[in-house]
Structure formats: C-alpha cells, structure tokens
Design a protein around this motif. Structure first.
Motif, mmCIF file in Angstrom:
data_model
loop_
_atom_site.group_PDB
_atom_site.id
_atom_site.type_symbol
_atom_site.label_atom_id
_atom_site.label_comp_id
_atom_site.label_asym_id
_atom_site.label_seq_id
_atom_site.Cartn_x
_atom_site.Cartn_y
_atom_site.Cartn_z
ATOM 1 N N VAL A 1 -11.350 4.366 1.526
ATOM 2 C CA VAL A 1 -10.509 5.431 2.070
ATOM 3 C C VAL A 1 -10.967 6.738 1.428
ATOM 4 O O VAL A 1 -11.504 6.733 0.319
ATOM 5 N N THR B 1 1.780 5.318 1.107
ATOM 6 C CA THR B 1 1.998 5.867 2.454
ATOM 7 C C THR B 1 0.713 6.388 3.092
ATOM 8 O O THR B 1 0.552 6.322 4.312
ATOM 9 N N GLY B 2 -0.213 6.865 2.264
ATOM 10 C CA GLY B 2 -1.489 7.357 2.797
ATOM 11 C C GLY B 2 -2.319 6.227 3.378
ATOM 12 O O GLY B 2 -2.825 6.314 4.500
ATOM 13 N N ARG B 3 -2.452 5.150 2.615
ATOM 14 C CA ARG B 3 -3.196 3.995 3.123
ATOM 15 C C ARG B 3 -2.476 3.378 4.321
ATOM 16 O O ARG B 3 -3.107 2.930 5.275
ATOM 17 N N LEU B 4 -1.156 3.333 4.266
ATOM 18 C CA LEU B 4 -0.418 2.781 5.405
ATOM 19 C C LEU B 4 -0.815 3.515 6.685
ATOM 20 O O LEU B 4 -1.048 2.889 7.730
ATOM 21 N N GLU B 5 -0.956 4.829 6.580
ATOM 22 C CA GLU B 5 -1.341 5.606 7.758
ATOM 23 C C GLU B 5 -2.787 5.324 8.165
ATOM 24 O O GLU B 5 -3.064 5.047 9.337
ATOM 25 N N ILE B 6 -3.705 5.357 7.193
ATOM 26 C CA ILE B 6 -5.121 5.132 7.489
ATOM 27 C C ILE B 6 -5.335 3.737 8.079
ATOM 28 O O ILE B 6 -6.140 3.542 8.989
ATOM 29 N N PHE B 7 -4.574 2.752 7.593
ATOM 30 C CA PHE B 7 -4.730 1.372 8.057
ATOM 31 C C PHE B 7 -3.948 1.098 9.355
ATOM 32 O O PHE B 7 -3.878 -0.048 9.808
ATOM 33 N N LEU C 1 -6.573 -5.260 5.548
ATOM 34 C CA LEU C 1 -7.364 -4.044 5.320
ATOM 35 C C LEU C 1 -7.318 -3.627 3.857
ATOM 36 O O LEU C 1 -8.316 -3.153 3.300
ATOM 37 N N LYS C 2 -6.165 -3.802 3.235
ATOM 38 C CA LYS C 2 -6.039 -3.512 1.803
ATOM 39 C C LYS C 2 -7.018 -4.391 1.011
ATOM 40 O O LYS C 2 -7.710 -3.927 0.113
ATOM 41 N N GLU D 1 -10.469 -3.199 1.374
ATOM 42 C CA GLU D 1 -10.727 -2.068 0.470
ATOM 43 C C GLU D 1 -10.967 -2.577 -0.955
ATOM 44 O O GLU D 1 -11.896 -2.134 -1.630
ATOM 45 N N ARG E 1 -6.171 12.209 0.753
ATOM 46 C CA ARG E 1 -5.546 11.724 1.986
ATOM 47 C C ARG E 1 -5.738 12.730 3.113
ATOM 48 O O ARG E 1 -5.378 13.904 2.973
ATOM 49 N N PRO E 2 -6.300 12.280 4.225
ATOM 50 C CA PRO E 2 -6.486 13.201 5.349
ATOM 51 C C PRO E 2 -5.125 13.602 5.926
ATOM 52 O O PRO E 2 -4.227 12.767 6.028
ATOM 53 N N TYR F 1 -1.502 10.231 -1.725
ATOM 54 C CA TYR F 1 -1.383 8.788 -1.534
ATOM 55 C C TYR F 1 -0.146 8.369 -2.336
ATOM 56 O O TYR F 1 -0.241 8.013 -3.500
ATOM 57 N N LYS G 1 -2.139 -7.256 9.234
ATOM 58 C CA LYS G 1 -3.362 -6.475 9.427
ATOM 59 C C LYS G 1 -3.547 -5.483 8.286
ATOM 60 O O LYS G 1 -4.666 -5.255 7.807
ATOM 61 N N ILE G 2 -2.447 -4.885 7.846
ATOM 62 C CA ILE G 2 -2.538 -3.891 6.775
ATOM 63 C C ILE G 2 -2.917 -4.579 5.459
ATOM 64 O O ILE G 2 -3.743 -4.072 4.698
ATOM 65 N N VAL H 1 0.839 -1.207 0.000
ATOM 66 C CA VAL H 1 0.000 0.000 0.000
ATOM 67 C C VAL H 1 0.870 1.251 0.000
ATOM 68 O O VAL H 1 2.029 1.227 0.408
#
Lengths: 333, 333
Positions: free
Chosen positions: B325, A217-223, B314-315, B318, B329-330, A264, B310-311, A215
């Motif tokens: 997501v 870096t954005g998804r890594l953070e969200i996850f 989650l991927k 998604e 990106r937040p 992302y 876990k990541i 994933v």
C-alpha cells in the motif's frame, strides 16, 4: 463560591481530561475513582501531554479513591460523571455508581453508543441523565495521558419524562459552565440525540469492520471494504436513526469516510481486538440493531457484523476465564 | 499390462493419499510435482500414518520432480490430477499445468469449491475435466502425512459440451478403476454436481465464519453463532444451488451442523487464518456469491462474509509482500 462536588468514574483518556477541565476552572471539586492507576496516581499523579494544556506533571483531582464505596466519604455529589468504557455485557455500571446516587444526583454519561441511558433510567427513574458526545482524541497508558486533539464536548440531556425540560436544560447548562474554559470547546447541544447518532455513523461501521478484518481505515478503503461494506452499513445507520426520529443527511457518509484522511487510522475497536480488550459492541452495534428490529428496519450488514462480534467477545470472555465451555462438546440427545 | 501414466500436482494430505491409492493398485505410474517437500521426499520419501494403509515409511511415487517443466520428461500423461489448495486469486493453476496438457489429457480436479472448472474449460476447451469430491481427513506436515478418516472420493465429470457424455463417463469410470482398491471408497458419481454443492453447505458457512471469529465449530454453536449466522447462511447456499439446478434437501443443514459431533473441530479455513495461510475464499465463497448474483438470488450473509474475507486475504497478501500500500494514504483530490 462553593465548589460543585463532582464524582468521576473512569479515568481513561477521556475521563482524565474531563477531570482536568472540571478542576481547571476552579469551579468544581472532583473525586475520582481509580482502579489500575490508583497507586501510581496517589504516588505521583498523572503525567499529561495535552494539545490544549501543554505538559502537566503530577495531576490529581481533589480526592482520589479506589472504590465508589470510599468515594462516599467525600459526597454527596451533584454530578456523577461516567467516562468508563461502555461495556454493559461485562460490567453493570449502574450497580457500580448506585451507592453514591442520591435524589439530587445528575448522572453525566460521556460515553459512546446509543440507547445507553435506558439502564440508568430503569434504576434511577427520578434522576437527570446528561448525554455527552466527545470528539476528543486522548489515551491513558498507565497514568501517562497523551491528549492529541482539542477537547470538543457536546452536552445535552436524555429526556426524563418525570422531570421538566426546563429543569433538565438548566442542570445541563450548569454542567457546561463547570466544564468550560478558554481551551475546550464545550457547548450545550439542544439536539444531542442527533450528535450521538451522527457519531455512530462512524463508530458502528468503521470500528467493527476494521476490528473484524484487522486493518486500519486506510487499508480498508484500499482493499475495497469501504465500497463493498462501509457505505451500505452507514446507510443502514441512517435508516435506523430515521426510524428513531433523527434525520441524518446523506452526505454524513462521505464526511465520516474521509474523516481520518490522510491517516492509516486504527479505530478503537481494532485497537481493542489487538490488545485483547473487550469491545463496546452492545452500545455501538447491539443497541442500533435492536432499535432497527423494533422499528422494522432491515439492517443486514449491521446485524451480521453484530452477531460476528458477539462471538469474538465471548471467545475473549473464555480466554479471560469469565466463562467456560464444557470439556466435551455438548450434542443433542 | 501398461500402466496408466498420471501426473499429480499438489502433494498435501489429499494429494499424497491419492498418489498412494493410484500406485497401490499397480495400475498407474504416478509422477508427482513437489515443491516444499521435494528434497525430503527424494531423500527418504513420505512417512504416512494412514487409517486405511497403516504405517508406511519411504513412500515415493514412480517419479518425483520439482517442476511441471521437469515432469514433461516422463509424459505424456493420460490424467493430470490437481490436488493443490484452490487459490485462483493467488496462483493460476491452469498456467501451472499448461506445459503438460495435450489433446489427450484428462484433468482431474480433486479440490474444494464450486465453479472451479471454468478456468480450465476456458484454457483447455477440448479436454475432459473430472470433478472429485473428497471426504478424506488427511494432513501433510513437511513430508509426514497423518491420514485419519477413510479415503472417500466421489468422481464425476464437469460436462464439456464439445465431448460426448458417453466418452466423459468412460474416461471417468476408467479413472475410478485406477484409483479403487479394497481400502478406499472411490465411486463414480453420476450427480457429482449435487455432491459438490452438498459439501459446500458446510464449507461455505462453517469454514469462513469460524475463520472470521476465530473459534471452532463447537464454540461457535455454544456462543450462539450456529443459530444466529450458520443456519441462515446454509439456507442461502441451498437457494443458490437451487438456482443452479441442484435440489439439496433442507435436512442437509442439520446434518452438516452435527457432522463434527462431538468434536470442538477447527475447519481448514480457521487453521489457515491461524497459520497465516491463504484461504480458499474465491472458490468456496466468491463463486457461490457470483452465481447467486447472476441468478438473482439474494444472499446477504454470504455476500458480507465474502467481502470481509477478501479484505483479510488482501491483508495477508500485504504481510507476505505480494502487494504494497502507498506510504501515505491516498485521498480524493
């Protein structure tokens, strides 16, 4: 004025823009060694879209060759600039450049990783080796170069005890002069070791973890991975750097975690995995872990991450038929 | 003799062979809840190639339904056998079976992992919950079941303090009697907790690491991962088991490492990753790590492996559109 004679090995996104900068000033004559892009570049040159230089058609260095052996025709070279991907477990670049290294050559490593000078000092103990830490974003796809963030290059030297500091600094400052122009931000960095370790805080943590889990870096953070893995891993890099004499401030962790905002962003190692390219695991992961071990620093995350990536790299070597496994699984007698 | 009325939830490779064994003896009447195979099985039954029973065409349990709600027609059930893949982060199986659980139901979990009884005791505090540790190799592909190693099943009970040990043992021994025949090796296991932890030595180490790096257990060994990662990780499982009151012998490590010889064997979690199926990470990796944390056992490898998986899970969530997501990106305010 005689132009400085420079050899460039590695015309990816970083290398081609380095070649461009060196030729742009009119102070250097660059011979570049191309492999996969050779025919296209001989034929019509590189096409470049650059945030610094605009749209460029037909860029070629002064000489274009397809082997270091052929580059000898245009030598000797005062500077040998290495901008290849840094894969000592795949290719020994010291062997590649050996035919053109003379007693007067300075080797310029504009490459990722830590401890990357050692193989060069072992093979060329009398030569100066410069350390280039590049912050450029630039990608070469089959001769089309897309250069998207300013060419920022910090240059210093890997200290060679057989040469005086004054000499090494002057050799480095001369190269900075050759590279500099009004577009690029190239400067002499008296503490380039700090800059190299600092960059590794990002590269040794976000790069390999994103590559392992697939994933950005954005998804890594969200996850949850930034909190569960990245912060601690970056802390380990800070501890290794400290054991190597480099005091990185703690806030570099947050700086690096936020450095892709609000993208992302896929780090290069993740792109490598997706494209089935080799990853720079030895210079980005392996060398820090080995320095940690030597200096007695415990780095649980980085060690395991490195061991996992080594297996993925070997799997890719098997897929590319560089290694084979026995037909029947070997078992103990 | 009245047949024992049994509900089976989960007709994969393990579940279908459990159903077969229970019907085979003539002592049980099984209602099975099918999802994806329902139409095919109603139409022509399962086709089974079994190392224990030979070739079987058209196998159906006494009743076949496509929901637990519909199974109620055939209840009440003395035993509710759960042989689904164990994915509490994806499906709450306690919710699934709730409509058919009565005060007399015994729940039989023939599933991987540790700590898998907790959610059941929370929801059904008065019911007996049996613990089945299966060593069968059996795969169901769209109604065709390939069963390749003998059905070995160890059965004990998860101790429910609100029921007497004598009662729980007799409930369990009765089920062993229903399951047993001359083909299978089904036995009452007075220390099934030991058997469950022992199996986890393989499952919590070789499964997730092979899944992370994408190689079988043979390549993992040849590429160095057994020495660099697996032995230490298995040692961590032994330490967690010890903190949970189970003394596994050290030589279980070598036994498990050698248990696939001489196969290049792909553990189920690797197969899951390749097929983009969810992995049993919470019961195989998460619960051991949580027990370690609770008991103050340091498990650096298993923790990081769990966080990485876990990541990946989650991927996959998604990709399967179970989560999304944000488009942008937040970033922190």
């Amino acid at each position: 004025m005689t132009k400085e004679n420079i050899l460039l090995v590695g015309s990816g996104g970083v290398g081609t823009m380095a070649a461009y900068a060196l030729e742009y000033s009119g102070k250097a004559s660059v011979t570049s060694v191309l492999r996969s892009d050779y025919a296209r570049v001989v034929d019509k040159g590189f096409t470049i879209d650059s945030c610094d230089y605009g749209h460029v058609e037909g860029f070629r260095t002064t000489n274009v060759v397809n082997s270091v052996e052929k580059a000898k025709l245009f030598g000797p070279f005062g500077y040998i600039v290495v901008t290849t991907k840094n894969l000592p477990d795949i290719t020994d670049i010291t062997e590649v450049i050996a035919p053109v290294v003379t007693s007067d050559s300075t080797i310029v490593l504009i490459q990722n990783g830590i401890g990357i000078e050692r193989d060069f000092f072992k093979k060329f103990p009398k030569n100066a080796v410069l350390s280039g830490v590049s912050l450029i974003q630039s990608v070469n796809r089959n001769g089309y170069v897309e250069h998207t963030t300013q060419d920022i290059l910090k240059l210093g030297y890997f200290d060679n005890p057989s040469l005086s500091k004054e000499l090494q600094e002057s050799i480095c400052r001369k190269f900075v002069g050759l590279y500099s122009n009004e577009k690029v931000d190239c400067e002499y960095d008296s503490d380039v070791k700090f800059s190299r370790w600092r960059k590794l805080v990002y590269n040794a943590c976000l790069n390999p973890v994103c590559a392992l889990v697939g994933v950005d870096t954005g998804r890594l953070e969200i996850f949850g991975g930034v909190d569960s893995i990245i912060r601690a891993s970056m802390g380990e890099i800070i501890q290794i750097a400290k054991s190597d004499g480099v005091a990185l401030p703690e806030d570099v962790i947050e700086f690096m975690i936020r450095s892709d905002d609000p993208m992302y962003f896929k780090p290069s190692m993740l792109v490598d995995v997706e494209k089935k390219n080799f990853m720079e695991i030895e210079v980005i992961c392996g060398n820090p872990v080995r320095i940690a071990k030597k200096n007695g620093v415990e780095v649980f995350n980085l060690s395991l991450i490195y061991e996992l990536l080594k297996i993925i790299q070997l799997k890719l070597k098997e897929e590319k038929r560089l290694i084979t496994v026995p037909k029947v699984r070997p078992v103990p007698a």
